[in-house]
Motif scaffolding. Structure first.
Motif, short mmCIF file in Angstrom:
data_model
loop_
_atom_site.label_atom_id
_atom_site.label_comp_id
_atom_site.label_asym_id
_atom_site.label_seq_id
_atom_site.Cartn_x
_atom_site.Cartn_y
_atom_site.Cartn_z
N ILE A 1 0.82 -1.21 0.00
CA ILE A 1 0.00 0.00 0.00
C ILE A 1 0.86 1.27 0.00
N HIS A 2 2.08 1.17 0.49
CA HIS A 2 2.95 2.35 0.54
C HIS A 2 3.24 2.89 -0.85
N ALA A 3 3.21 2.02 -1.86
CA ALA A 3 3.50 2.45 -3.23
C ALA A 3 2.35 3.23 -3.84
N LEU A 4 1.17 3.15 -3.24
CA LEU A 4 0.00 3.82 -3.80
C LEU A 4 -0.35 5.11 -3.07
N VAL A 5 -0.10 5.14 -1.77
CA VAL A 5 -0.58 6.27 -0.94
C VAL A 5 -0.14 7.63 -1.49
N PRO A 6 1.15 7.88 -1.79
CA PRO A 6 1.56 9.25 -2.10
C PRO A 6 1.31 9.68 -3.55
N GLY B 1 -2.84 6.30 -6.48
CA GLY B 1 -3.50 5.90 -5.25
C GLY B 1 -4.80 6.65 -5.03
N SER B 2 -4.82 7.95 -5.35
CA SER B 2 -6.06 8.72 -5.24
C SER B 2 -7.14 8.15 -6.15
N HIS B 3 -6.73 7.75 -7.34
CA HIS B 3 -7.66 7.14 -8.29
C HIS B 3 -8.23 5.85 -7.72
N LEU B 4 -7.37 5.04 -7.11
CA LEU B 4 -7.83 3.79 -6.51
C LEU B 4 -8.75 4.06 -5.33
N GLN C 1 5.90 1.56 5.46
CA GLN C 1 4.84 2.57 5.45
C GLN C 1 4.92 3.41 6.72
N ARG C 2 5.06 4.70 6.56
CA ARG C 2 5.09 5.64 7.68
C ARG C 2 4.55 6.97 7.19
N PRO C 3 3.81 7.70 8.01
CA PRO C 3 3.27 7.32 9.32
C PRO C 3 2.03 6.44 9.17
N LEU C 4 1.83 5.57 10.13
CA LEU C 4 0.76 4.59 10.03
C LEU C 4 -0.63 5.22 10.05
N ASP C 5 -0.80 6.30 10.81
CA ASP C 5 -2.14 6.90 10.86
C ASP C 5 -2.53 7.52 9.53
N GLU C 6 -1.55 8.08 8.79
CA GLU C 6 -1.83 8.64 7.47
C GLU C 6 -2.22 7.53 6.49
N VAL C 7 -1.49 6.43 6.52
CA VAL C 7 -1.80 5.31 5.63
C VAL C 7 -3.15 4.70 6.00
N TYR D 1 -0.89 11.22 1.41
CA TYR D 1 -1.70 11.11 0.20
C TYR D 1 -2.07 12.49 -0.32
N PRO D 2 -2.20 12.66 -1.65
CA PRO D 2 -2.53 13.97 -2.22
C PRO D 2 -3.89 14.46 -1.72
#
Length: 484
Positions: free
Chosen positions: A182-187, A191-194, A218-224, A458-459
């Motif tokens: 999931i870290h590869a999609l978040v930023p 990832g926004s599209h997904l 993945q960091r920070p965990l709360d953002e993810v 994430y954006p």
């Protein structure tokens, strides 16, 4: 502890989480593994109670099995729904190669648990698996629309296309969504599209989805976790919006979006320092010589001075490492370089020892290359990020990185491909290409050893992504503007 829809799971480790599973599942697991790993022990209770769960754990610690085993348990031993409602588990991978690898790895538990159920005389349903990526033939896509599989393995782009087609009817029965790496999609806007596709899927299903996110970096965990769970829909206003002034409507909209309420996500922090044996190897005694011009001997006047190439020093060392190890994975930062290095190493060896692996390689060739490496008939691969995420490539005993990796997170993922199993120590060598690169390699190596990966965010409000999804939604159905 819960705050704005997030729940941290730092609870005491259950003594025996396997008691949650049916006897055939327990029998298979006990026969194959000595004991559950930490992410499995912490993750299974949360997943079993239906909570959306984010799992952080090092590579090779069984995160994927932690996500899938309860799903398999439910699919095999719960009442079987009508054929049109069979598709209940959705796995989303950032890359196609990982999707194919997961499909292969699922075969082992499915066959093993089925055999244990037969031995114990327990009735079961054998789940079917379908893959939907850009490589999937039209015949298989049509088959899934007619006969949905129990487990669908796909990518962010393909789930968007499924939702924007008649095949979406097969997705109405989805209960669990697994987001790997999931870290590869978040930023990213990908990832926004997904994230919007998942909201469309939940609206299509008409019930909350259990979301399971997995990653080692993945960091920070709360953002993810906020990205994984998404924002819960605000209650619709009952007053007459048509009669309300535009300014009031905008003020209400801004107020609703100022502090969104996120869905509950249980965070399972099973992170631990990855055991790595990492070294930087300088291919030349004096890298400053690369800055010196070498004057060519007498010849045509059109010939200009040239710089010495570091590749003449790197290629022999790569060949030496490949021959000294059973299976070697060489990472580079571009597809062109992958092809050049694989060709140079094979030319030096006088035989085909390594092959190039990247996104432009045809699907059938990628499959052949991966199979040959796993069977031991190929000594190594030269890859880009196509093999960075989560793929179990068999007995990789050395990772080589040419040039500094793009990030600490990327470096950790790449190094983690070596000895990709519980308790394994990942061995890796980094070759810098020039003096400035040596500084970058040293800094990233230090951060990797300390496990200090970059923070991701994430954006916020990517309106171009929103516009594309809105067009797709209204192309399929009439929508009330407020509901949309």
């Amino acid at each position: 502890m819960e705050e704005n829809g997030l729940a941290s799971a730092l609870c005491p480790m259950p003594t025996d989480p396997l008691h949650l599973f049916h006897p055939p599942v327990r029998a298979w697991f006990d026969a194959v593994f000595p004991a559950p790993t930490r992410p499995q022990q912490l993750g299974w209770p949360a997943i079993a109670r239906g909570a959306s769960t984010l799992i952080l754990a090092p590579t090779g610690t069984g995160k994927t099995l932690a996500a899938f085993l309860w799903c398999i348990n439910r699919l095999m031993f719960a009442p079987v729904p009508p054929r049109a409602e069979r598709c209940r588990v959705l796995y989303i991978s950032p890359i196609k190669a990982l999707a194919v690898d997961i499909e292969r790895n699922l075969r082992s538990p499915l066959v093993g648990i089925a055999q244990a159920a037969r031995t114990q005389g327990v009735a079961f349903h054998e789940p079917t698996i379908a893959i939907r990526t850009g490589d999937t033939p039209a015949s298989e896509r049509a088959r899934f629309a007619r006969h949905p599989a129990d487990i669908l393995i796909t990518t962010p782009e393909s789930i968007y296309l499924l939702l924007t087609s008649n095949a979406r009817e097969a997705l109405r029965s989805i209960e669990t969504v697994v987001l790997d790496e999931i870290h590869a999609l978040v930023p990213t806007k990908r990832g926004s599209h997904l994230a919007l596709s998942l909201e469309r899927l939940e609206a299509l299903c008409g019930h909350p989805l259990q979301r399971i996110g997995l990653s080692a970096t993945q960091r920070p965990l709360d953002e993810v976790a906020r990205f994984l769970g998404g924002a819960a829909a605000a209650p619709a206003s009952k007053r007459d919006r048509a009669a309300a002034p535009t300014a009031e409507i905008l003020a209400e909209f801004e107020s609703a979006n100022a502090a969104p309420r996120y869905r509950d996500v249980t965070i399972v922090d099973a992170g631990a320092p990855k055991r790595i044996d990492l070294r930087i190897e300088v291919p030349l005694d004096d890298m400053s010589r690369l800055d010196d011009l070498v004057t060519l001997p007498s010849g045509p006047a059109s010939q200009a001075p040239v710089r010495p190439s570091i590749w003449s020093a790197i290629h022999p060392k790569l060949l030496e490492l490949v021959r000294a190890h059973t299976s070697t994975l060489i990472f580079v930062n571009s597809r062109r370089l992958a092809e050049r290095i694989s060709g140079a190493v094979n030319e030096l060896a006088g035989e085909t020892l390594v092959r190039a692996h990247h996104g432009s390689v045809a699907a059938d060739q990628r499959k052949e290359i991966e199979d040959r490496l796993k069977m031991g008939t190929l000594r190594g691969l030269v890859a880009t990020s196509s093999l960075e995420l989560g793929i179990d490539m068999g007995a990789i005993d050395l990772v080589v990185q040419i040039e500094s990796p793009p990030s600490v997170s990327s470096g950790m993922q790449r190094v983690g491909r070596a000895s990709h199993h519980v308790g394994g120590t990942s061995a890796a060598v980094i070759f810098p290409k020039y003096r400035g690169d040596l500084v970058a390699c040293a800094a990233i190596t230090r951060a990797m050893s300390a496990g200090k990966v970059e923070s991701v965010h994430y954006p916020r409000n990517p309106l171009d992504v929103l516009a594309q999804q809105i067009v797709a939604m209204v192309a399929m159905d009439p929508w009330d503007a407020n509901a949309l």
